[in-house]
Design a protein around this motif. Structure first.
Motif, PDB file in Angstrom:
ATOM      1  N   PRO A  99     -26.193 119.999  75.083  1.00 30.08           N
ATOM      2  CA  PRO A  99     -25.450 120.911  74.648  1.00 30.08           C
ATOM      3  C   PRO A  99     -24.531 120.918  74.198  1.00 30.08           C
ATOM      4  CG  PRO A  99     -26.205 120.797  76.893  1.00 30.08           C
ATOM      5  CD  PRO A  99     -26.404 119.589  77.001  1.00 30.08           C
ATOM      6  N   GLY A 100     -24.071 122.390  73.194  1.00 29.29           N
ATOM      7  CA  GLY A 100     -22.449 122.388  72.976  1.00 29.29           C
ATOM      8  C   GLY A 100     -22.517 122.106  71.837  1.00 29.29           C
ATOM      9  N   ILE A 101     -22.938 121.111  71.324  1.00 22.66           N
ATOM     10  CA  ILE A 101     -22.399 120.255  69.739  1.00 22.66           C
ATOM     11  C   ILE A 101     -21.930 121.285  69.110  1.00 22.66           C
ATOM     12  CG2 ILE A 101     -22.942 119.295  68.349  1.00 22.66           C
ATOM     13  CD1 ILE A 101     -25.395 117.501  70.299  1.00 22.66           C
ATOM     14  N   LYS A 102     -20.575 120.728  68.549  1.00 25.18           N
ATOM     15  CA  LYS A 102     -20.058 121.793  67.783  1.00 25.18           C
ATOM     16  C   LYS A 102     -20.469 122.071  66.646  1.00 25.18           C
ATOM     17  CE  LYS A 102     -17.788 124.295  70.499  1.00 25.18           C
ATOM     18  NZ  LYS A 102     -18.176 124.950  71.329  1.00 25.18           N
ATOM     19  N   GLY A 103     -20.430 120.488  65.742  1.00 24.08           N
ATOM     20  CA  GLY A 103     -20.360 119.756  65.208  1.00 24.08           C
ATOM     21  C   GLY A 103     -21.566 118.551  64.343  1.00 24.08           C
ATOM     22  N   VAL A 104     -21.985 118.410  63.204  1.00 17.12           N
ATOM     23  CA  VAL A 104     -22.100 117.382  63.138  1.00 17.12           C
ATOM     24  C   VAL A 104     -21.656 116.314  62.000  1.00 17.12           C
ATOM     25  CG1 VAL A 104     -24.962 116.216  61.863  1.00 17.12           C
ATOM     26  CG2 VAL A 104     -24.642 118.038  63.272  1.00 17.12           C
ATOM     27  N   ILE A 105     -21.740 115.135  62.214  1.00 20.25           N
ATOM     28  CA  ILE A 105     -21.428 114.212  60.286  1.00 20.25           C
ATOM     29  C   ILE A 105     -22.268 113.549  60.598  1.00 20.25           C
ATOM     30  CG2 ILE A 105     -19.598 113.364  59.525  1.00 20.25           C
ATOM     31  CD1 ILE A 105     -17.724 113.909  61.400  1.00 20.25           C
ATOM     32  N   HIS A 106     -22.818 113.958  58.858  1.00 17.15           N
ATOM     33  CA  HIS A 106     -23.911 113.397  58.534  1.00 17.15           C
ATOM     34  C   HIS A 106     -24.118 112.138  58.184  1.00 17.15           C
ATOM     35  CE1 HIS A 106     -28.300 112.685  57.803  1.00 17.15           C
ATOM     36  NE2 HIS A 106     -28.370 113.372  56.125  1.00 17.15           N
ATOM     37  N   PHE A 107     -23.848 110.797  58.424  1.00 19.13           N
ATOM     38  CA  PHE A 107     -24.169 109.752  57.340  1.00 19.13           C
ATOM     39  C   PHE A 107     -25.419 109.262  57.260  1.00 19.13           C
ATOM     40  CE2 PHE A 107     -19.665 109.408  59.881  1.00 19.13           C
ATOM     41  CZ  PHE A 107     -18.589 109.454  58.855  1.00 19.13           C
ATOM     42  N   ALA A 108     -26.453 108.940  58.318  1.00 19.03           N
ATOM     43  CA  ALA A 108     -27.461 108.521  57.734  1.00 19.03           C
ATOM     44  C   ALA A 108     -28.312 108.818  56.843  1.00 19.03           C
ATOM     45  CB  ALA A 108     -28.417 108.681  59.131  1.00 19.03           C
ATOM     46  N   ALA A 109     -28.498 107.172  56.335  1.00 18.30           N
ATOM     47  CA  ALA A 109     -29.435 107.439  55.187  1.00 18.30           C
ATOM     48  C   ALA A 109     -29.036 106.159  54.597  1.00 18.30           C
ATOM     49  CB  ALA A 109     -28.332 108.166  53.867  1.00 18.30           C
ATOM     50  N   SER A 110     -30.265 105.856  53.724  1.00 16.34           N
ATOM     51  CA  SER A 110     -30.067 104.343  53.318  1.00 16.34           C
ATOM     52  C   SER A 110     -29.511 104.503  51.750  1.00 16.34           C
ATOM     53  CB  SER A 110     -31.899 104.163  52.447  1.00 16.34           C
ATOM     54  OG  SER A 110     -32.887 104.440  53.705  1.00 16.34           O
ATOM     55  N   LYS A 111     -29.381 103.737  51.441  1.00 16.94           N
ATOM     56  CA  LYS A 111     -27.701 103.712  49.996  1.00 16.94           C
ATOM     57  C   LYS A 111     -28.182 102.333  49.987  1.00 16.94           C
ATOM     58  CE  LYS A 111     -24.128 100.557  52.770  1.00 16.94           C
ATOM     59  NZ  LYS A 111     -23.268 100.238  53.257  1.00 16.94           N
ATOM     60  N   ALA A 112     -28.514 101.564  48.996  1.00 17.93           N
ATOM     61  CA  ALA A 112     -28.808 100.851  48.643  1.00 17.93           C
ATOM     62  C   ALA A 112     -29.213 101.154  46.892  1.00 17.93           C
ATOM     63  CB  ALA A 112     -29.890  99.032  49.118  1.00 17.93           C
ATOM     64  N   VAL A 113     -28.487 100.676  45.890  1.00 16.68           N
ATOM     65  CA  VAL A 113     -29.431 101.651  44.632  1.00 16.68           C
ATOM     66  C   VAL A 113     -30.163 100.971  43.905  1.00 16.68           C
ATOM     67  CG1 VAL A 113     -28.191 102.043  41.793  1.00 16.68           C
ATOM     68  CG2 VAL A 113     -26.552 102.647  44.514  1.00 16.68           C
ATOM     69  N   GLY A 114     -30.310  99.340  44.191  1.00 16.05           N
ATOM     70  CA  GLY A 114     -31.310  98.389  43.704  1.00 16.05           C
ATOM     71  C   GLY A 114     -32.489  98.952  44.392  1.00 16.05           C
ATOM     72  N   GLU A 115     -33.190  99.058  45.875  1.00 18.47           N
ATOM     73  CA  GLU A 115     -33.577  99.250  45.802  1.00 18.47           C
ATOM     74  C   GLU A 115     -34.463 100.836  46.390  1.00 18.47           C
ATOM     75  OE1 GLU A 115     -35.000  98.557  50.466  1.00 18.47           O
ATOM     76  OE2 GLU A 115     -33.397 100.304  50.456  1.00 18.47           O
ATOM     77  N   SER A 116     -33.332 101.631  45.948  1.00 19.61           N
ATOM     78  CA  SER A 116     -33.666 103.168  45.749  1.00 19.61           C
ATOM     79  C   SER A 116     -34.732 102.753  44.186  1.00 19.61           C
ATOM     80  CB  SER A 116     -32.888 103.766  45.993  1.00 19.61           C
ATOM     81  OG  SER A 116     -32.216 103.995  44.723  1.00 19.61           O
ATOM     82  N   VAL A 117     -34.496 101.721  43.247  1.00 23.12           N
ATOM     83  CA  VAL A 117     -35.414 101.961  42.217  1.00 23.12           C
ATOM     84  C   VAL A 117     -36.935 101.534  42.247  1.00 23.12           C
ATOM     85  CG1 VAL A 117     -35.455 101.059  39.564  1.00 23.12           C
ATOM     86  CG2 VAL A 117     -33.078 101.995  41.151  1.00 23.12           C
ATOM     87  N   GLN A 118     -36.953 100.376  43.327  1.00 19.23           N
ATOM     88  CA  GLN A 118     -38.555  99.873  44.006  1.00 19.23           C
ATOM     89  C   GLN A 118     -38.872 100.858  44.815  1.00 19.23           C
ATOM     90  OE1 GLN A 118     -38.474  96.904  42.214  1.00 19.23           O
ATOM     91  NE2 GLN A 118     -36.392  97.232  41.194  1.00 19.23           N
ATOM     92  N   LYS A 119     -38.357 101.381  45.232  1.00 15.90           N
ATOM     93  CA  LYS A 119     -38.948 102.064  46.726  1.00 15.90           C
ATOM     94  C   LYS A 119     -38.357 103.639  47.179  1.00 15.90           C
ATOM     95  CE  LYS A 119     -39.090  98.038  49.970  1.00 15.90           C
ATOM     96  NZ  LYS A 119     -38.637  97.231  50.528  1.00 15.90           N
TER      97      LYS A 119
END
Ligand code: NAD
Ligand code: WQD
Length: 344
Positions: A75-95
Motif C-alpha cells: 500500500p501507498g505506492i507513490k509512483g510507477v516507473i514502467h520499463f517492462a516491455a519487449s524491445k527487440a526490433v527485428g523480433e517485433s517485425v516477426q511477432k
C-alpha cells in the motif's frame, strides 16, 4: 517514511540500474518482472551494491489481477516507473501481435490500476526511435514524430498517445515520457549490466562479446553513409546517467514541480558518435584489439541521430557527462565479469 516506488521491468538492464539509484536516493522499491528477459539473481546483485534488498514480485504486467494484488500488497505506492516491455526490433517485425499485446496492454493495466490505488505518477520508457530520421539535428522534443519503422517503434508512439489521452480524459495521473537515445555500459561494480538474449543485435554487446572471443568478428553495417567516416551516428548514453534521470524525474512528479501533466524529455548526451569512432574508442579504453569488418548496410537503419538534451539539462538539472572511454570500460568490465562468473 521512505516513499515507495513500483518499478516494472526492474530486473532488466535499465530497470536494475534505476533501482540502484532509487535506493541510493532513499526510495523504497518494489520490482515487478516476469523474468522474460532477465534473471532473478539481479535482485541479489542490487542488494550487494546498495546493501538493501528491493521487494521483488514475479508477476506479468499483462496479468491485471496479479498487478492489482501487487498494489494491494504494497500500500501507498507513490509512483510507477514502467520499463517492462519487449524491445527487440527485428523480433517485433516477426511477432507484431506479441509486441502490441505486451507493450500496450501492460501500460493500459497500469493506467487503469493507478487511480484505483491512488498512485498519481508514472514515468514511461520511450525512445528516440519515435523521431525516425530527424530532418534537423540535434533533435529536440519538438521534432515531429515519424511513421514507425517497426511494430516495436510503433508501440512507443502509441503508448505515448495512450498516456496523453488518459491524462487528457481527466485521470488523476501525472506523467513523464523519457525518450532514451542509445543506452550502453554497466554499473561500475560490474555486478549488473546488459544481458542480451542470444546473438546481440545492439552494437556495444556485440563489440564486448567479440572482444571476449564469443563472436568471431564484428560486422560494421555500412561505411558509405553521408557521415564524416561513412558509418552511422548515434548518441550513446551511459546507463547510470540515464538511471539517475529517472530518480530526478520521479522526484519532480512527487513534488508537483511539473510544468504540464505530461512532460517529455530527451535523454542523451548531445554528442553523436559513429560506429567506427565507437569501435576505436573501445580499443583505446580497454587496450583490446577488435576484429571487425565493414559489411553492407543493415535494412532500416537510421543514418544519424543525436539528442538536443538542453531541456532535460535545464529543467531536470541533469546532464549525461560520463566520458565515453569510462563508459566503454564499464561495458568491458561487465563482459569480463560474465566470463568470470560463467554466465557467458
Ligand atoms: P530489458 O529487456 O533488459 O528490460 C525489460 C524488463 O521487462 C525485462 O527484465 C523483462 O523480463 C521485463 N518484462 C517484459 N515484459 C514484461 C511483462 N509483461 N511483465 C513483467 N515484466 C516484463 O530492456 P531495457 O533495455 O532495460 O529496456 C527497458 C525499457 O526501456 C523498455 O521499455 C525499452 O523498450 C525501453 N528502451 C530501451 C532502449 C535500449 O536500447 N535498451 C532504448 C530506448 C527505450
Ligand atoms: C547502433 C549502430 C548499427 C550492430 C536500436 C533500436 C532502437 C533503440 C536502440 C529502443 C547502428 C550499428 C550494430 C552490429 C553495427 N531501442 N551496428 N554492427 O540501431 O540505434 O537502435 O536500439 O528503443 O529502437 O532500433 O542501435 O545498437 O542496434 O546499432 O554496425 O553488429 O551500430 O548499424 O548504426 P540502433 P544498435
Amino acid at each position: 517514511m521512505k516513499e515507495r516506488i513500483l518499478v516494472t521491468g526492474g530486473t532488466g538492464y535499465i530497470g536494475s540500474h534505476t533501482v540502484v539509484e532509487l535506493q541510493n536516493s532513499g526510495y523504497e522499491v518494489v520490482i515487478v518482472d516476469n523474468l522474460s528477459n532477465s534473471r532473478a539473481d539481479v535482485v541479489d546483485h542490487i542488494e550487494q551494491i546498495t546493501g538493501i534488498r528491493p521487494a521483488f514480485e514475479h508477476v506479468d504486467c499483462l496479468d491485471y489481477e496479479g498487478m492489482d494484488a501487487v498494489f494491494k500488497k504494497y500500500p501507498g505506492i507513490k509512483g510507477v516507473i514502467h520499463f517492462a516491455a519487449s524491445k527487440a526490433v527485428g523480433e517485433s517485425v516477426q511477432k507484431p501481435l506479441l509486441y502490441y499485446r505486451n507493450n500496450l496492454v501492460s501500460l493500459i493495466n497500469l493506467l487503469e490500476l493507478m487511480p484505483k490505488h491512488n498512485v498519481g505518477g508514472i514515468i514511461f520508457s520511450s525512445s528516440c526511435t519515435v523521431y525516425g530520421q530527424p530532418d534537423v539535428l540535434p533533435v529536440t522534443e519538438a521534432a515531429p514524430i515519424k511513421k514507425a519503422e517497426s511494430p516495436y517503434g510503433n508501440t512507443k508512439q502509441v503508448n505515448e498517445e495512450i498516456v496523453r489521452d488518459t491524462v487528457a480524459s481527466g485521470a488523476p495521473i501525472n506523467a513523464i515520457l523519457l525518450r532514451y537515445f542509445n543506452p550502453i555500459g554497466a554499473h561500475p561494480s560490474a555486478l549488473i549490466g546488459e544481458l542480451p538474449n542470444g546473438v546481440p543485435q545492439n552494437l556495444v554487446p556485440y563489440v564486448t562479446q567479440t572482444a571476449m572471443g564469443i563472436r568471431e568478428k564484428l560486422s560494421v553495417f555500412g561505411d558509405d553513409y553521408d557521415t564524416p567516416d561513412g558509418s552511422c551516428i548515434r548518441d550513446y548514453i551511459y546507463v547510470v546517467d540515464l538511471a539517475k534521470a529517472h530518480v530526478i524525474a520521479m522526484k519532480r512528479i512527487l513534488e508537483g514541480k511539473q510544468k504540464d501533466k505530461v512532460e517529455v524529455f530527451n535523454l542523451g548526451t548531445g554528442r553523436g558518435l559513429s560506429v567506427l569512432e565507437l569501435v576505436h574508442s573501445f580499443e583505446e579504453a580497454t587496450g583490446v584489439k577488435l576484429n571487425y569488418q565493414i559489411v553492407g548496410r543493415r535494412a532500416g537503419d537510421i543514418v544519424k541521430v543525436w539528442a538536443d538534451p538542453t531541456y532535460a539539462n535545464q529543467e531536470l538539472g541533469w546532464k549525461a557527462d560520463t566520458p565515453i572511454l569510462d563508459v566503454l570500460r564499464s561495458a568491458w568490465n561487465w563482459q569480463v565479469h560474465l566470463r568470470e562468473t560463467g554466465v557467458q
